[in-house]
Every structure is written in C-alpha cells, then in structure tokens.
Enzyme design. Structure first.
Site, PDB file in Angstrom:
ATOM      1  N   THR A 110      -7.683   2.200  -3.570  1.00 30.62           N
ATOM      2  CA  THR A 110      -6.880   3.363  -3.149  1.00 30.62           C
ATOM      3  C   THR A 110      -5.406   3.003  -2.958  1.00 30.62           C
ATOM      4  O   THR A 110      -4.567   3.889  -2.854  1.00 30.62           O
ATOM      5  CB  THR A 110      -7.404   3.911  -1.807  1.00 30.62           C
ATOM      6  OG1 THR A 110      -7.202   2.883  -0.810  1.00 30.62           O
ATOM      7  CG2 THR A 110      -8.871   4.275  -1.880  1.00 30.62           C
ATOM      8  N   ASP A 202       1.154 -11.349  -6.896  1.00 25.75           N
ATOM      9  CA  ASP A 202       0.509 -11.128  -5.600  1.00 25.75           C
ATOM     10  C   ASP A 202       0.987 -12.205  -4.616  1.00 25.75           C
ATOM     11  O   ASP A 202       0.646 -13.391  -4.748  1.00 25.75           O
ATOM     12  CB  ASP A 202      -1.010 -11.184  -5.766  1.00 25.75           C
ATOM     13  CG  ASP A 202      -1.728 -10.735  -4.500  1.00 25.75           C
ATOM     14  OD1 ASP A 202      -2.518  -9.795  -4.570  1.00 25.75           O
ATOM     15  OD2 ASP A 202      -1.463 -11.322  -3.420  1.00 25.75           O
ATOM     16  N   ASP A 205      -1.773 -14.237  -2.664  1.00 29.70           N
ATOM     17  CA  ASP A 205      -2.503 -15.163  -3.544  1.00 29.70           C
ATOM     18  C   ASP A 205      -1.643 -16.365  -3.909  1.00 29.70           C
ATOM     19  O   ASP A 205      -2.133 -17.498  -3.948  1.00 29.70           O
ATOM     20  CB  ASP A 205      -2.957 -14.437  -4.819  1.00 29.70           C
ATOM     21  CG  ASP A 205      -4.176 -13.563  -4.573  1.00 29.70           C
ATOM     22  OD1 ASP A 205      -4.765 -13.658  -3.473  1.00 29.70           O
ATOM     23  OD2 ASP A 205      -4.530 -12.784  -5.478  1.00 29.70           O
TER      24      ASP A 205
HETATM   25  C1  PRP Z   1       0.621  -7.164  -0.005  1.00 26.67           C
HETATM   26  C2  PRP Z   1       1.973  -7.431   0.621  1.00 26.67           C
HETATM   27  C3  PRP Z   1       2.177  -6.221   1.482  1.00 26.67           C
HETATM   28  C4  PRP Z   1       1.539  -5.124   0.657  1.00 26.67           C
HETATM   29  C5  PRP Z   1       2.618  -4.366  -0.043  1.00 26.67           C
HETATM   30  O1  PRP Z   1      -0.394  -7.452   0.874  1.00 26.67           O
HETATM   31  O2  PRP Z   1       2.029  -8.644   1.318  1.00 26.67           O
HETATM   32  O3  PRP Z   1       1.574  -6.303   2.755  1.00 26.67           O
HETATM   33  O4  PRP Z   1       0.698  -5.768  -0.300  1.00 26.67           O
HETATM   34  O5  PRP Z   1       2.114  -3.286  -0.700  1.00 26.67           O
HETATM   35  P1  PRP Z   1       2.399  -1.797  -0.231  1.00 26.67           P
HETATM   36  O6  PRP Z   1       3.868  -1.688   0.039  1.00 26.67           O
HETATM   37  O7  PRP Z   1       1.981  -0.980  -1.423  1.00 26.67           O
HETATM   38  O8  PRP Z   1       1.572  -1.503   0.970  1.00 26.67           O
HETATM   39  P2  PRP Z   1      -1.951  -7.399   0.437  1.00 26.67           P
HETATM   40  O9  PRP Z   1      -2.495  -6.038   0.625  1.00 26.67           O
HETATM   41  O10 PRP Z   1      -2.071  -7.989  -0.922  1.00 26.67           O
HETATM   42  O11 PRP Z   1      -2.638  -8.308   1.526  1.00 26.67           O
HETATM   43  P3  PRP Z   1      -2.512  -9.876   1.765  1.00 26.67           P
HETATM   44  O12 PRP Z   1      -1.128 -10.141   2.291  1.00 26.67           O
HETATM   45  O13 PRP Z   1      -3.566 -10.118   2.797  1.00 26.67           O
HETATM   46  O14 PRP Z   1      -2.766 -10.586   0.478  1.00 26.67           O
HETATM   47  N1  URA Z   2       1.573  -6.746  -3.082  1.00 25.80           N
HETATM   48  C1  URA Z   2       1.982  -7.888  -3.679  1.00 25.80           C
HETATM   49  O1  URA Z   2       1.657  -8.990  -3.220  1.00 25.80           O
HETATM   50  N2  URA Z   2       2.741  -7.783  -4.787  1.00 25.80           N
HETATM   51  C2  URA Z   2       3.140  -6.604  -5.292  1.00 25.80           C
HETATM   52  O2  URA Z   2       3.863  -6.588  -6.308  1.00 25.80           O
HETATM   53  C3  URA Z   2       2.705  -5.433  -4.655  1.00 25.80           C
HETATM   54  C4  URA Z   2       1.925  -5.528  -3.546  1.00 25.80           C
END
Ligand code: PRP
Ligand code: URA
Length: 211
Positions: A110, A202, A205
């Site tokens: 989502t 990411d 990651d």
């Molecule tokens: C990533 C990033 C932000 C989010 C950004 O986290 O570190 O928190 O996505 O995306 P948005 O602006 O569309 O919300 P992720 O959900 O991958 O989680 P993680 O940091 O645990 O890997």
């Molecule tokens: N979260 C990430 O880590 N990278 C992106 O580009 C978007 C969301």
C-alpha cells in the site's frame, strides 16, 4: 517549484559524498560512513539558529565570558530503521542530544506508513527536536512521525533527510507547514514503486545489508 519550508543544504562536500552514497557499487561500510559524514555536515547548518547564552569561565590566563548553546538538550528522533544511519553523524556535533525513536515502515503493497514503536523523553516541551530519515519519498512516514511527535506535545521540530522527492516535500509541507525540511538533495520524482528517482535505492537495505 519553490517550497517555502524546504532548505536544500548546498555544499561541495555534501554533493561529493552524496554521489558515492547514490552509487550502487559503493560497499555497505563506506555507504554508512558517508551517510554519517553527510549527516554531520548537515547538522552544522541545521543548528545555525540555536540560541546562545554567555557564561563566565576561567582560561589559564584570566576570567572571561564566553558563549554556550542555551536551553534544554536537543532530541534527535530517527525514523527506524534507516534514520538510525544518520544519528551518529549528528551526535558527533551535538553529543549531549537525547535520542528518541519512532518505528515506522512503509507497507510494500500500500506504501502507507505502519507505526510499531515510539519513545521520546518525557519532558519534551521547550526542547528542539530533529526528526531524521534519509528518504522523503511519498512523505507518508515523515508526515506520520511528525504527527505523532506533535500528538505527544512536541512543539519545535525540524526534519532532516538526505534525499527528498517533490511529492514528499509537497505532502509534508501541506501536513506540517510549521516544520522546516532540510535536505541534501531534491530529486526528480518517484517511480511506479514509489522509489525516489534517481535516489539511492532502499536506504535501510543498503545501511544494514538486508534485501
Ligand atoms: C524508508 C525510508 C523512509 C520511508 C520513506 O523506510 O527510510 O522511512 O521509506 O518513504 P515514504 O516517504 O514514502 O514514507 P522503509 O519503509 O523502507 O523502512 P526501513 O527504514 O525499516 O527499511
Ligand atoms: N524508501 C527508500 O529507502 N528509498 C526510496 O527511494 C523510497 C523509500
């Protein structure tokens, strides 16, 4: 487009380091070190308006008055996980800062934010908060994190990220026009999977070596 609450921290060293953060061939260890270094350089700019007070000290030569940052300790709030990657860099400049945490991940289907953890110091009134996440993509995670901070009585918030997408800046500015966004870069757009283009992939990651 011009966003009133967006500050792009424009510095040759930040630009240089960000190039290698973006590069997919940069190994994990170097990636983390570069993210830390950029966060430290950004913290220098973000804290530019911190208030000062004069105190009396004694040098080996004489008594004198000199400046220290006044007020309560700053609170850093990384959005887990990827926000953790920037905390050490900021702490190098503000070692006395407290560190709160907000756990939010973006549901892969989502792309909506899912909150799973929240902890900040109890006496948060009058403290300056810096919300930290390397990526501002759709803005969902940062908007929700700032909302939770406000719901818990936090008043003074700045948001810092490495890379912002116009869509995220738009959404965050609309939801929180009172919060300044500090970024090292404003990228082109989001792709169909809502990843920032060109971005860095990411962030979580790449920081933690997961996939
Ligand atoms: C990533 C990033 C932000 C989010 C950004 O986290 O570190 O928190 O996505 O995306 P948005 O602006 O569309 O919300 P992720 O959900 O991958 O989680 P993680 O940091 O645990 O890997
Ligand atoms: N979260 C990430 O880590 N990278 C992106 O580009 C978007 C969301």
């Amino acid at each position: 487009m011009k966003y009133e609450n967006l500050i792009i921290i424009d510095h040759p060293l930040i630009k240089h380091k960000l190039t290698y953060v973006r590069d997919k061939n940069t190994p994990k260890k170097e990636f983390k070190e570069l993210v830390d270094e950029i966060a430290m350089l950004m913290a220098y700019e973000i804290t530019k308006d911190f208030p000062l007070e004069e105190i009396e000290i004694e040098t080996p030569i004489c008594k004198t008055k000199s400046w220290v940052v006044s007020g309560k300790k700053v609170v850093l709030v990384p959005i887990l996980r990827a926000g953790l990657g920037m905390v050490d860099g900021v702490l190098k400049l503000i070692p006395s800062a407290r560190v709160g945490h907000v756990g939010i991940y973006r549901d892969p289907k989502t792309v909506k934010p899912v909150t799973y953890y929240f902890k900040i110091p109890s006496d948060c009134e009058d403290r300056d908060f810096i919300l930290i996440d390397p990526m501002l993509a759709t803005g969902g995670s940062a908007v929700e994190a700032a909302r939770i901070l406000k719901e818990n009585g936090v008043k003074n918030i700045k948001f810092m990220c490495l890379i912002a997408a116009p869509e995220g800046v738009e959404a965050f500015s609309k939801a929180h026009p009172d919060i300044k966004i500090y970024t090292a870069a404003l990228d082109e757009r989001l792709n169909e999977k809502k990843y920032i283009v060109p971005g860095l992939g990411d962030a979580g990651d790449r920081l933690f070596g997961t996939k």
